[in-house]
Each structure stands twice: as structure tokens, then as C-alpha cells.
Design a protein around this motif. Structure first.
Motif, PDB file in Angstrom:
ATOM      1  N   ASP A 102      -4.195 -12.521  -2.732  1.00  0.00           N
ATOM      2  CA  ASP A 102      -4.800 -12.665  -4.053  1.00  0.00           C
ATOM      3  C   ASP A 102      -4.589 -14.034  -4.674  1.00  0.00           C
ATOM      4  O   ASP A 102      -5.425 -14.504  -5.448  1.00  0.00           O
ATOM      5  N   SER A 116       0.820  -1.212   0.000  1.00  0.00           N
ATOM      6  CA  SER A 116       0.000   0.000   0.000  1.00  0.00           C
ATOM      7  C   SER A 116       0.855   1.265   0.000  1.00  0.00           C
ATOM      8  O   SER A 116       0.555   2.229  -0.710  1.00  0.00           O
ATOM      9  N   TYR A 166       3.695   0.396  -3.550  1.00  0.00           N
ATOM     10  CA  TYR A 166       3.239  -0.070  -4.852  1.00  0.00           C
ATOM     11  C   TYR A 166       1.726  -0.280  -4.840  1.00  0.00           C
ATOM     12  O   TYR A 166       1.246  -1.398  -5.026  1.00  0.00           O
ATOM     13  N   PRO A 167       0.956   0.778  -4.617  1.00  0.00           N
ATOM     14  CA  PRO A 167      -0.497   0.631  -4.523  1.00  0.00           C
ATOM     15  C   PRO A 167      -1.080  -0.112  -5.723  1.00  0.00           C
ATOM     16  O   PRO A 167      -0.667   0.112  -6.858  1.00  0.00           O
ATOM     17  N   GLY A 168      -2.002  -1.015  -5.434  1.00  0.00           N
ATOM     18  CA  GLY A 168      -2.661  -1.778  -6.489  1.00  0.00           C
ATOM     19  C   GLY A 168      -1.985  -3.091  -6.825  1.00  0.00           C
ATOM     20  O   GLY A 168      -2.552  -3.909  -7.547  1.00  0.00           O
ATOM     21  N   THR A 169      -0.771  -3.309  -6.324  1.00  0.00           N
ATOM     22  CA  THR A 169      -0.064  -4.558  -6.581  1.00  0.00           C
ATOM     23  C   THR A 169      -0.737  -5.687  -5.817  1.00  0.00           C
ATOM     24  O   THR A 169      -1.155  -5.528  -4.670  1.00  0.00           O
ATOM     25  N   LYS A 170      -0.863  -6.833  -6.454  1.00  0.00           N
ATOM     26  CA  LYS A 170      -1.474  -8.002  -5.828  1.00  0.00           C
ATOM     27  C   LYS A 170      -0.444  -8.718  -4.955  1.00  0.00           C
ATOM     28  O   LYS A 170       0.756  -8.632  -5.185  1.00  0.00           O
TER      29      LYS A 170
END
Length: 96
Positions: free
Chosen positions: A71, A31, A34-38
Motif C-alpha cells: 500500500d 489476512s 488483522y484483516p483490512g490492515t494496510k
């Protein structure tokens, strides 16, 4: 208590020095950087594939993966569907 370095290192600035907090810590790092990384965990195992404890650990770990929003996760081996670990997966999926 984990049998590793957790709780033994004074530089361990986690909320509870005796707890691992691995997934929440990784999610926070993602968060922040690297926001959005799974988040994926590969090659995990219960270490007791032929024992009932292995099945219980498997069901518990899968629940934690769901709780913390992992994820994807890959189990180390291909467990027997009717063995303890296979039944742990079955329990996690809701016995359907």
C-alpha cells in the motif's frame, strides 16, 4: 539466493526455503490476524544509488510492490531524478 539466513534455517517453512517470500508472508499474516490492515515498507533502498544496477533494482522492486499489493513504500533517500535510481522510478511510472 539471498545472502541472509534464508534457506539455512530448518524451521523455515516457506514454500521455497531458498526464497524470501517476505511480502506474501506478511500479507498472509495480516489476512490471518488483522484483516483490512494496510502493508507499508519504510526506508528501503537499492544500496547502489549511483550505479545502473541500483536503477534496475529500484524499477524491479517497485514492480514487485505493485504486484503484491504493497500500500505504501518510502525510499531511504532522495535520489537524483536523473540518476540511476531516479530513472528507475521513471521507468516504473511508465516513462511519462
Amino acid at each position: 539466493m539471498d545472502e541472509s539466513w534464508v534457506g539455512q534455517n530448518p524451521q523455515n517453512h516457506q514454500p521455497n526455503g531458498a526464497a524470501v517470500w517476505l511480502i506474501p508472508r506478511m500479507k498472509q499474516l495480516i489476512s490471518d490476524n488483522y484483516p483490512g490492515t494496510k502493508l507499508s515498507i519504510s526506508e528501503w533502498a537499492s544500496t547502489a544509488d549511483d550505479a545502473i544496477e541500483g536503477g534496475l533494482v529500484t524499477a524491479d522492486v517497485l514492480g514487485l510492490y505493485g504486484k503484491y499489493g504493497v500500500d505504501a513504500a518510502t525510499y531511504w533517500s532522495n535520489p537524483d531524478a536523473k540518476g540511476p535510481v531516479g530513472l528507475g522510478f521513471w521507468l516504473y511510472r511508465g516513462c511519462v
